[in-house]
Design a protein around this motif. Structure first.
Motif, PDB file in Angstrom:
ATOM      1  N   ASN A  32       0.814  -1.208   0.000  1.00 59.23           N
ATOM      2  CA  ASN A  32       0.000   0.000   0.000  1.00 59.23           C
ATOM      3  C   ASN A  32       0.855   1.269   0.000  1.00 59.23           C
ATOM      4  O   ASN A  32       0.342   2.351   0.194  1.00 59.23           O
ATOM      5  CB  ASN A  32      -0.937  -0.017   1.214  1.00 59.23           C
ATOM      6  N   GLU A  33       2.176   1.113  -0.195  1.00 58.09           N
ATOM      7  CA  GLU A  33       3.082   2.251  -0.131  1.00 58.09           C
ATOM      8  C   GLU A  33       3.729   2.521  -1.487  1.00 58.09           C
ATOM      9  O   GLU A  33       4.006   1.610  -2.249  1.00 58.09           O
ATOM     10  CB  GLU A  33       4.186   1.992   0.890  1.00 58.09           C
ATOM     11  N   VAL A  34       3.996   3.806  -1.734  1.00 63.16           N
ATOM     12  CA  VAL A  34       4.681   4.219  -2.959  1.00 63.16           C
ATOM     13  C   VAL A  34       6.115   4.555  -2.595  1.00 63.16           C
ATOM     14  O   VAL A  34       6.377   5.314  -1.665  1.00 63.16           O
ATOM     15  CB  VAL A  34       3.992   5.444  -3.603  1.00 63.16           C
ATOM     16  N   HIS A  35       7.060   3.956  -3.307  1.00 57.35           N
ATOM     17  CA  HIS A  35       8.482   4.216  -3.113  1.00 57.35           C
ATOM     18  C   HIS A  35       9.028   4.857  -4.380  1.00 57.35           C
ATOM     19  O   HIS A  35       8.642   4.484  -5.485  1.00 57.35           O
ATOM     20  CB  HIS A  35       9.247   2.909  -2.835  1.00 57.35           C
ATOM     21  N   ILE A  36       9.936   5.803  -4.200  1.00 63.38           N
ATOM     22  CA  ILE A  36      10.548   6.475  -5.345  1.00 63.38           C
ATOM     23  C   ILE A  36      11.936   5.898  -5.567  1.00 63.38           C
ATOM     24  O   ILE A  36      12.749   5.846  -4.641  1.00 63.38           O
ATOM     25  CB  ILE A  36      10.652   7.997  -5.113  1.00 63.38           C
ATOM     26  N   LYS A  37      12.177   5.450  -6.789  1.00 58.39           N
ATOM     27  CA  LYS A  37      13.493   4.940  -7.174  1.00 58.39           C
ATOM     28  C   LYS A  37      14.139   5.981  -8.082  1.00 58.39           C
ATOM     29  O   LYS A  37      13.593   6.309  -9.116  1.00 58.39           O
ATOM     30  CB  LYS A  37      13.355   3.606  -7.901  1.00 58.39           C
TER      31      LYS A  37
END
Length: 167
Positions: A32-37
């Motif tokens: 449910n989380e958005v991670h930025i790469k």
């Protein structure tokens, strides 16, 4: 552009003078989380893509009041990047539902369908395959041709007309 690249766009990635977008990062949804790469899927795949000046007003409105490091597309009322749309309750599903409410023939649309539409439009205006391939981050033009060859069947009519004109 892939959805994760769009979701990872920051205000400072837009160049309104040249109508270019610098793709430098992508948003990845895990659970449910958005991670930025910061590094994209393929090494060396940071690139610049073009956008139409017809989008200036809408994009400038999205930028208004934001810092260069703020995400361009955010969850409503937050500074968080958008999550990948899934299902009819997602932001894309709701938008499609509103259109279908007034046009019952409007098809179900996914974010990948939007990418396919963008390639179709580039093909229809006669963009070189090498440019289209770079815009959609294909490794080489043969990959673009392999994925989108059906788009070129309609070009046979214009080819026939062009050949007729020179013969």
């Amino acid at each position: 552009m892939r959805f994760g690249e769009v979701a990872g766009l920051q205000v400072g990635d837009l160049d309104f003078e040249r109508h270019r977008i610098s793709i430098k990062r992508q948003a990845v949804t895990v659970g449910n989380e958005v991670h930025i790469k910061e590094a994209l899927k393929t090494e060396g795949s940071r690139r610049v893509v073009a956008f139409s000046s017809k989008l200036d007003d809408e994009l400038k409105a999205l930028c208004k009041g934001k810092k260069k490091t703020d995400f361009l597309f955010t969850k409503q009322g937050t500074k968080e990047p958008l999550k990948r749309p899934q299902g009819t309750k997602s932001w894309l599903g709701c938008a499609v539902g509103r259109i279908q409410a007034v046009d019952e023939d409007f098809p179900h649309v996914t974010s990948h369908d939007l990418r396919h539409t963008a390639v179709s439009l580039m093909v229809s205006v006669g963009a070189p395959i090498s440019v289209i391939s770079r815009q959609v981050r294909h490794k080489n033009i043969s990959m673009t041709l392999d994925h989108y060859t059906e788009l070129f069947d309609s070009d046979l009519d214009s080819l026939t007309a062009a050949m007729d004109s020179i013969l």
